[in-house]
Design a protein around this motif. Structure first.
Motif, PDB file in Angstrom:
ATOM      1  N   UNK A  63       0.852  -1.193   0.000  1.00  0.00           N
ATOM      2  CA  UNK A  63       0.000   0.000   0.000  1.00  0.00           C
ATOM      3  C   UNK A  63       0.885   1.239   0.000  1.00  0.00           C
ATOM      4  N   UNK A  64       0.389   2.299  -0.637  1.00  0.00           N
ATOM      5  CA  UNK A  64       1.092   3.581  -0.706  1.00  0.00           C
ATOM      6  C   UNK A  64       0.054   4.684  -0.617  1.00  0.00           C
ATOM      7  N   UNK A  65       0.281   5.640   0.271  1.00  0.00           N
ATOM      8  CA  UNK A  65      -0.556   6.850   0.356  1.00  0.00           C
ATOM      9  C   UNK A  65      -2.040   6.513   0.463  1.00  0.00           C
ATOM     10  N   UNK A  66      -2.339   5.432   1.182  1.00  0.00           N
ATOM     11  CA  UNK A  66      -3.734   5.056   1.389  1.00  0.00           C
ATOM     12  C   UNK A  66      -4.332   4.211   0.284  1.00  0.00           C
ATOM     13  N   UNK A  67      -3.566   3.884  -0.739  1.00  0.00           N
ATOM     14  CA  UNK A  67      -4.044   3.048  -1.845  1.00  0.00           C
ATOM     15  C   UNK A  67      -3.489   1.633  -1.715  1.00  0.00           C
ATOM     16  N   UNK A  68      -4.357   0.648  -1.876  1.00  0.00           N
ATOM     17  CA  UNK A  68      -3.955  -0.756  -1.895  1.00  0.00           C
ATOM     18  C   UNK A  68      -3.449  -1.079  -3.297  1.00  0.00           C
ATOM     19  N   UNK A  69      -2.145  -1.330  -3.431  1.00  0.00           N
ATOM     20  CA  UNK A  69      -1.574  -1.552  -4.756  1.00  0.00           C
ATOM     21  C   UNK A  69      -1.966  -2.902  -5.342  1.00  0.00           C
ATOM     22  N   UNK A  76      -7.989   4.725 -10.763  1.00  0.00           N
ATOM     23  CA  UNK A  76      -7.511   5.290  -9.494  1.00  0.00           C
ATOM     24  C   UNK A  76      -6.048   5.715  -9.549  1.00  0.00           C
ATOM     25  N   UNK A  77      -5.310   5.211 -10.527  1.00  0.00           N
ATOM     26  CA  UNK A  77      -3.859   5.452 -10.579  1.00  0.00           C
ATOM     27  C   UNK A  77      -3.508   6.941 -10.626  1.00  0.00           C
ATOM     28  N   UNK A  78      -4.214   7.769 -11.447  1.00  0.00           N
ATOM     29  CA  UNK A  78      -3.879   9.208 -11.433  1.00  0.00           C
ATOM     30  C   UNK A  78      -4.048   9.847 -10.061  1.00  0.00           C
ATOM     31  N   UNK A  79      -5.019   9.364  -9.261  1.00  0.00           N
ATOM     32  CA  UNK A  79      -5.242   9.932  -7.929  1.00  0.00           C
ATOM     33  C   UNK A  79      -4.115   9.517  -6.975  1.00  0.00           C
ATOM     34  N   UNK A  80      -3.620   8.284  -7.127  1.00  0.00           N
ATOM     35  CA  UNK A  80      -2.444   7.855  -6.367  1.00  0.00           C
ATOM     36  C   UNK A  80      -1.258   8.754  -6.715  1.00  0.00           C
TER      37      UNK A  80
END
Length: 225
Positions: A63-69, A76-80
């Motif tokens: 996970x990175x910055x609240x996103x489950x990779x 969702x990738x642009x928001x990550x």
């Protein structure tokens, strides 16, 4: 305790079915100042590509910055990536434009439309990197160190929770390299979390942090370099 900004747990990263990094487990916490070291080809760039979801995570949990990779969807990738800042070895600035146009281009591309807010943001990040006077200068008129400062300003535009810097002093002489690391340290003291890939050991020893080493297809935390 705050949630980690980045967490890898027994992650193996595959490229065309071949494991490039295996059994990677580490965390970065808010406010960390960390280095990723290792020989060329050891997997540093592979890790960065996985962090910003260019390479999928199919084995292990990340996970990175609240996103489950593991489960992130393409939309969702642009928001990550808006939560991450990137600083490149070769700056990757638009050399035919001035500093202001380079920075406004990024803000507009990430959805900002209010001109006054764009101008304010540009002034803020240029002040942070000590380049306020360069706002109207063309990129090709700037020195390498100045261009890297602008690329750091660009990385700060969307208030990232984590900055990834890939060999940011690779094209700079020792004195300028020291200035760039000093700037990173100042940003870190203001609350920015950084992961810096580097093999410029003589410079990074002057600005200690956490050290992670890419070696033998995995990543381990080490005491120093």
């Amino acid at each position: 305790m705050a949630e980690p900004i980045l967490s890898f747990d027994q992650v193996t990263i595959l490229q065309e079915g071949v494991p490039t990094l295996q059994n990677v487990s580490f965390q970065l916490n808010p406010g960390d100042f960390a280095y990723l070291v290792g020989k060329s080809g050891s997997g540093k760039s592979t890790l960065f590509r996985a962090i910003f979801s260019e390479l999928p995570i199919e084995i292990g949990m990340a996970s990175v910055a609240g996103f489950n990779l593991n489960q992130i969807q393409k939309k969702e990738v642009p928001f990550l990536r808006r939560k991450l800042g990137f600083v490149f070895q070769d700056f990757q600035l638009l050399t035919d434009r001035n500093v202001e146009k380079n920075l406004s281009f990024v803000l507009e591309a990430t959805g900002h439309t209010n001109k006054a807010e764009i101008n304010t943001k540009i002034e803020e990040v240029l002040a942070k990197v000590g380049m306020s006077n360069a706002i109207h200068k063309k990129i090709h008129k700037l020195s390498g160190g100045e261009q890297q400062r602008i690329s750091i300003a660009r990385a700060l535009l969307n208030n990232p929770v984590l900055i990834l810097a890939d060999e940011p002093t690779g094209h700079l002489d020792p004195e300028v390299s020291k200035e760039i690391l000093m700037l990173f340290k100042e940003l870190n003291q203001q609350g920015t979390t950084l992961l810096i890939a580097s093999h410029d050991y003589s410079t990074i020893r002057q600005f200690p942090g956490r050290y992670f080493k890419c070696e033998n297809n995995t990543i381990q935390e080490i005491a120093g370099v």
